[in-house]
Design a protein around this motif. Structure first.
Motif, PDB file in Angstrom:
ATOM      1  N   ILE A 190       0.841  -1.206   0.000  1.00 54.96           N
ATOM      2  CA  ILE A 190       0.000   0.000   0.000  1.00 54.96           C
ATOM      3  C   ILE A 190       0.869   1.245   0.000  1.00 54.96           C
ATOM      4  O   ILE A 190       0.638   2.182  -0.766  1.00 54.96           O
ATOM      5  CB  ILE A 190      -0.962   0.005   1.214  1.00 54.96           C
ATOM      6  CG1 ILE A 190      -2.028  -1.070   1.040  1.00 54.96           C
ATOM      7  CG2 ILE A 190      -1.607   1.379   1.389  1.00 54.96           C
ATOM      8  CD1 ILE A 190      -2.848  -1.335   2.291  1.00 54.96           C
ATOM      9  N   ASN A 191       1.887   1.262   0.853  1.00 57.41           N
ATOM     10  CA  ASN A 191       2.784   2.419   0.918  1.00 57.41           C
ATOM     11  C   ASN A 191       3.527   2.620  -0.403  1.00 57.41           C
ATOM     12  O   ASN A 191       3.679   3.754  -0.865  1.00 57.41           O
ATOM     13  CB  ASN A 191       3.770   2.275   2.072  1.00 57.41           C
ATOM     14  CG  ASN A 191       3.098   2.391   3.419  1.00 57.41           C
ATOM     15  OD1 ASN A 191       2.008   2.933   3.544  1.00 57.41           O
ATOM     16  ND2 ASN A 191       3.740   1.862   4.448  1.00 57.41           N
TER      17      ASN A 191
ATOM     18  N   SER B 248       1.062   3.893  -3.041  1.00 61.22           N
ATOM     19  CA  SER B 248       0.727   5.292  -2.749  1.00 61.22           C
ATOM     20  C   SER B 248       1.857   6.222  -3.166  1.00 61.22           C
ATOM     21  O   SER B 248       1.629   7.278  -3.756  1.00 61.22           O
ATOM     22  CB  SER B 248       0.446   5.478  -1.254  1.00 61.22           C
ATOM     23  OG  SER B 248      -0.643   4.694  -0.855  1.00 61.22           O
ATOM     24  N   LYS B 249       3.076   5.830  -2.867  1.00 59.51           N
ATOM     25  CA  LYS B 249       4.247   6.631  -3.228  1.00 59.51           C
ATOM     26  C   LYS B 249       4.347   6.775  -4.750  1.00 59.51           C
ATOM     27  O   LYS B 249       4.572   7.872  -5.274  1.00 59.51           O
ATOM     28  CB  LYS B 249       5.509   5.968  -2.674  1.00 59.51           C
ATOM     29  CG  LYS B 249       6.792   6.696  -2.975  1.00 59.51           C
ATOM     30  CD  LYS B 249       7.983   5.945  -2.382  1.00 59.51           C
ATOM     31  CE  LYS B 249       9.296   6.505  -2.853  1.00 59.51           C
ATOM     32  NZ  LYS B 249      10.428   5.710  -2.356  1.00 59.51           N
TER      33      LYS B 249
ATOM     34  N   LEU C 133       1.667   9.145  -5.963  1.00 66.56           N
ATOM     35  CA  LEU C 133       1.981  10.541  -5.653  1.00 66.56           C
ATOM     36  C   LEU C 133       3.065  11.108  -6.557  1.00 66.56           C
ATOM     37  O   LEU C 133       3.031  12.282  -6.925  1.00 66.56           O
ATOM     38  CB  LEU C 133       2.400  10.674  -4.189  1.00 66.56           C
ATOM     39  CG  LEU C 133       1.278  10.527  -3.167  1.00 66.56           C
ATOM     40  CD1 LEU C 133       1.846  10.473  -1.761  1.00 66.56           C
ATOM     41  CD2 LEU C 133       0.278  11.649  -3.296  1.00 66.56           C
TER      42      LEU C 133
ATOM     43  N   GLN D 267      -4.125   6.534 -11.636  1.00 64.39           N
ATOM     44  CA  GLN D 267      -5.107   6.080 -10.652  1.00 64.39           C
ATOM     45  C   GLN D 267      -5.602   4.669 -10.977  1.00 64.39           C
ATOM     46  O   GLN D 267      -5.767   3.844 -10.083  1.00 64.39           O
ATOM     47  CB  GLN D 267      -6.306   7.031 -10.607  1.00 64.39           C
ATOM     48  CG  GLN D 267      -6.057   8.291  -9.856  1.00 64.39           C
ATOM     49  CD  GLN D 267      -7.305   9.140  -9.748  1.00 64.39           C
ATOM     50  OE1 GLN D 267      -8.255   8.986 -10.524  1.00 64.39           O
ATOM     51  NE2 GLN D 267      -7.314  10.035  -8.780  1.00 64.39           N
TER      52      GLN D 267
ATOM     53  N   ALA E 260      -2.968   2.116 -10.062  1.00 65.00           N
ATOM     54  CA  ALA E 260      -2.890   1.998  -8.603  1.00 65.00           C
ATOM     55  C   ALA E 260      -4.053   1.169  -8.075  1.00 65.00           C
ATOM     56  O   ALA E 260      -3.872   0.298  -7.220  1.00 65.00           O
ATOM     57  CB  ALA E 260      -2.872   3.381  -7.956  1.00 65.00           C
TER      58      ALA E 260
END
Length: 139
Positions: free
Chosen positions: A69-70, A73-74, A77, A83, A86
């Motif tokens: 998840i991290n 997300s990174k 970003l 999107q 992801a």
């Protein structure tokens, strides 16, 4: 629909029960994970890119899901992922769900989910909120 076809599909309630059981086993082993933080540093992310999520894929452990998840997300970003990419990564690598099951859980059509994952269409915020923030009642 034949009986063999029905039995090969995982129902929404089966998915919910599997996720709840997984959460319970995670909380049972939480103390064990805390004691082995040094081992957690050596765990690498398992990146899987299957076209279809299989029951043969073992579910990721809590620490692996958190790292995935991290990482996703990174990448989102920093513009390394769209999107749609992801969302697909999260659905497959974190939840391990097929598109049709996840679409039912977040209450959108499978086609809408597919379009979002393939970066087609221009969806309003409420639809994107549904697919990126599944409610607690879904699980």
């Amino acid at each position: 629909m034949s009986n063999s076809r029905k039995s090969s599909k995982e129902s929404v309630s089966d998915v919910i029960n599997r996720l709840r059981d997984n959460r319970k086993s995670i909380s049972d082993h939480n103390d064990e994970d805390n004691n082995h933080d040094s081992k957690a540093e050596n765990i690498s992310l398992k990146v899987r890119y299957p076209q279809r999520v299989s029951k043969k894929i073992t579910p990721a452990k809590a620490i692996e899901r958190t790292r995935a998840i991290n990482q996703i997300s990174k990448q989102l970003l920093f513009g390394e992922l769209t999107q749609g990419q992801a969302l697909k990564e999260l659905r497959i690598n974190v939840l391990g769900l097929k598109q049709d099951i996840y679409a039912k859980l977040v209450d959108v059509s499978r086609k809408t989910l597919s379009d979002i994952e393939n970066d087609r269409g221009n969806y309003k915020t409420d639809i994107l909120d549904k697919v990126f923030k599944p409610t607690a009642r879904a699980f």
